[in-house]
Design an enzyme around this catalytic site. Structure first.
Site, PDB file in Angstrom:
ATOM      1  N   PHE A 156     -61.933  10.796 -44.293  1.00  0.00           N
ATOM      2  CA  PHE A 156     -61.111  10.179 -45.425  1.00  0.00           C
ATOM      3  C   PHE A 156     -61.812  10.609 -46.813  1.00  0.00           C
ATOM      4  O   PHE A 156     -62.987  10.249 -46.836  1.00  0.00           O
ATOM      5  CB  PHE A 156     -61.050   8.768 -45.314  1.00  0.00           C
ATOM      6  CG  PHE A 156     -60.105   8.159 -46.136  1.00  0.00           C
ATOM      7  CD1 PHE A 156     -58.812   8.222 -46.030  1.00  0.00           C
ATOM      8  CD2 PHE A 156     -60.869   7.729 -47.549  1.00  0.00           C
ATOM      9  CE1 PHE A 156     -57.934   7.701 -46.921  1.00  0.00           C
ATOM     10  CE2 PHE A 156     -59.906   7.459 -48.543  1.00  0.00           C
ATOM     11  CZ  PHE A 156     -58.535   7.160 -48.280  1.00  0.00           C
ATOM     12  N   ASP A 178     -69.460  13.720 -49.587  1.00  0.00           N
ATOM     13  CA  ASP A 178     -68.488  12.401 -50.011  1.00  0.00           C
ATOM     14  C   ASP A 178     -69.294  11.233 -49.801  1.00  0.00           C
ATOM     15  O   ASP A 178     -68.958  10.816 -48.649  1.00  0.00           O
ATOM     16  CB  ASP A 178     -67.193  12.533 -49.733  1.00  0.00           C
ATOM     17  CG  ASP A 178     -66.188  11.500 -50.117  1.00  0.00           C
ATOM     18  OD1 ASP A 178     -66.783  10.475 -50.688  1.00  0.00           O
ATOM     19  OD2 ASP A 178     -65.035  11.501 -49.684  1.00  0.00           O
ATOM     20  N   LYS A 193     -66.178   4.345 -56.357  1.00  0.00           N
ATOM     21  CA  LYS A 193     -66.271   2.904 -56.027  1.00  0.00           C
ATOM     22  C   LYS A 193     -67.407   2.077 -56.658  1.00  0.00           C
ATOM     23  O   LYS A 193     -67.018   1.855 -57.946  1.00  0.00           O
ATOM     24  CB  LYS A 193     -66.080   2.949 -54.466  1.00  0.00           C
ATOM     25  CG  LYS A 193     -65.179   3.332 -53.715  1.00  0.00           C
ATOM     26  CD  LYS A 193     -64.937   3.149 -52.436  1.00  0.00           C
ATOM     27  CE  LYS A 193     -63.560   3.481 -51.979  1.00  0.00           C
ATOM     28  NZ  LYS A 193     -63.443   4.368 -50.895  1.00  0.00           N
TER      29      LYS A 193
HETATM   30  C1  LIG Z   1     -62.255   5.345 -50.907  1.00  0.00           C
HETATM   31  C2  LIG Z   1     -62.741   7.028 -50.730  1.00  0.00           C
HETATM   32  C3  LIG Z   1     -62.031   7.926 -51.185  1.00  0.00           C
HETATM   33  C4  LIG Z   1     -61.130   7.636 -52.259  1.00  0.00           C
HETATM   34  O1  LIG Z   1     -61.316   7.038 -53.406  1.00  0.00           O
HETATM   35  P1  LIG Z   1     -60.162   6.483 -54.263  1.00  0.00           P
HETATM   36  O2  LIG Z   1     -60.693   5.758 -55.450  1.00  0.00           O
HETATM   37  O3  LIG Z   1     -59.301   5.534 -53.331  1.00  0.00           O
HETATM   38  O4  LIG Z   1     -59.130   7.602 -54.748  1.00  0.00           O
HETATM   39  C5  LIG Z   1     -62.770   9.010 -51.018  1.00  0.00           C
HETATM   40  N1  LIG Z   1     -63.562   9.388 -50.072  1.00  0.00           N
HETATM   41  C6  LIG Z   1     -64.137   8.351 -49.468  1.00  0.00           C
HETATM   42  C7  LIG Z   1     -65.292   8.553 -48.320  1.00  0.00           C
HETATM   43  C8  LIG Z   1     -63.753   6.866 -49.811  1.00  0.00           C
HETATM   44  O5  LIG Z   1     -64.302   5.926 -48.906  1.00  0.00           O
END
Ligand SMILES: *Cc1c(COP(=O)(O)O)cnc(C)c1O
Length: 400
Positions: free
Chosen positions: A140, A225, A254
């Site tokens: 994700f 990520d 985040k």
């Molecule tokens: C939440 C998340 C994203 C995307 O972040 P948004 O602020 O919702 O665009 C990307 N990678 C990971 C691992 C995430 O948990």
């Protein structure tokens, strides 16, 4: 006003792209959330780890208010006095030379993809438009058209094509598959150290180290990520720290804002982001003074309050308590720090509903997994309180 009123309004005027628990939040403080009817809940989701510092952290709020009163937005057409100090704090904390600020996580992932491609063409000298990035099944990385194009989740892609080429998918946790997938045109490997949305999936011990080593040997960028796993969530500053891996490209978001504002960033050494030239990339809000002031304060709170250590300590305690629950519905409890998933033999949604009834907000992820990821400031007695309810719900199925 009753919850139904707000739910109906949102249903009537809002696109139906979420399936939220029907709790209508009115305010929140620390680990606690209050709904419009005055009912109190323990937040065990932390907005997918954006609230590692807790709701409305007083220091971040103060920084935000002071900045709100001065100037909020300049656009990068002008300079501002908050951006430099924020980038310095971010680079010093993570140990990198440069950062590029954006807003949402998905934007930071897009930025990382662009930066990696630029590196691929200019430094690795891959033929134009041939660059390949390897990604993992179950990933994700966000919701843009490029990013959902390399998702293995059918629903994320369905009816949203055509997609961006240049991505190759391999199984997660399999370093041999990575080695085999690399071609002379491979420029980067994009990976989550733990797959959060994928169901709190932890790869085999040693995987990240092996993958980083394979990347190094093949002149491929290792891009982590850490939008969800970073900034203390897993009991280390970065989840990659568990294996002593230093990503070539680090993606954060985040908790970089403590939940006050969207702040994300790509962090690298000069070799990668140093290739960016004026006009290559941008964002009207990215690096704005409000976001930068909030980001710097959010990082300071993580350090000052030793949230990484707290996450480790409370995570061991929380997971230990979950491990002791002897419920037939539990297939596996897994996690690091305060990113914990309980895999069930049934859909997790009814369990999340039952927990909400008892004042605990947790969300199912990937159908059968209940994720527990409270703010890192959670205290032992709050975990103890939650555990009575979690245990009751997990013992009795969703009918408690
Ligand atoms: C939440 C998340 C994203 C995307 O972040 P948004 O602020 O919702 O665009 C990307 N990678 C990971 C691992 C995430 O948990």
């Amino acid at each position: 006003m009753k919850s139904e009123y707000y739910i109906e309004l949102a249903q009537k005027y809002g696109a139906n792209n979420y399936h939220p628990l029907d709790v209508v939040v009115h305010k929140a403080d620390g680990v606690w959330i209050y709904d419009v009817e005055g009912k109190k809940y323990l937040d065990c989701l932390s907005a997918y780890s954006a609230l590692n510092q807790g709701h409305g952290h007083p220091a971040i709020r103060q920084a935000a208010i002071e900045q709100l009163e001065r100037v909020t937005l300049t656009s990068r057409a002008f300079r501002n006095d908050q951006l430099g100090p924020f980038l310095e704090a971010l680079c010093e904390l993570t140990g990198y030379e440069m950062a590029l600020p954006m807003n949402t996580g998905a934007e930071a992932v897009e930025t990382a993809i662009k930066a990696a491609r630029k590196w691929g063409y200019q430094i690795k000298r891959v033929p134009q438009d041939k660059a390949e990035i390897i990604v993992c099944e179950g990933n994700f990385h966000g919701r843009t058209t490029t990013i959902v194009g390399f998702s293995s989740e059918a629903q994320y892609r369905e009816d949203f094509g055509p997609f961006t080429p240049g991505f190759v998918m391999i199984p997660y946790g399999d370093s041999a598959a990575l080695e085999a997938a690399i071609t002379p045109n491979t420029i980067a490997f994009l990976v989550e150290p733990i797959q959060g949305e994928g169901g709190v999936v932890i790869p085999p011990q040693g995987y990240l180290r092996e993958a980083a080593e394979i990347c190094r040997r093949n002149d491929v960028l290792f891009m982590a990520d850490e939008i969800q796993t970073g900034l203390g969530r897993t009991g280390r500053l970065l989840a990659c720290d568990y294996e002593g891996v230093r990503p070539d490209v680090l993606i954060l978001g985040k908790a970089l804002s403590g939940g006050f504002y969207p702040v994300s960033a790509v962090v690298t050494d000069r070799e990668v982001l140093g290739l960016m030239r004026p006009g290559d990339h941008g964002s009207t809000f990215g690096g704005n003074p409000l976001g930068a002031a909030i980001g710097r304060s959010a990082l300071k709170v993580i350090v000052d309050e030793q949230l990484v250590e707290r996450s480790q300590e409370m995570g061991v305690y929380f997971k230990g308590r979950l491990d002791r629950i002897e419920s037939d519905h539990i297939v596996e409890v897994r996690g690091k720090g305060l990113l914990i998933g309980v895999e069930l033999d049934l859909p997790a949604r009814p369990f999340a509903e039952a927990l909400r009834e008892r004042g605990i907000l947790a969300k199912e992820t990937h159908e059968n997994v209940l994720r527990f990821a409270p703010p890192l400031i959670i205290k032992k007695d709050e975990i103890d309180w939650a555990m009575e309810h979690i245990e009751a719900v997990l013992m009795n199925g969703s009918h408690s």
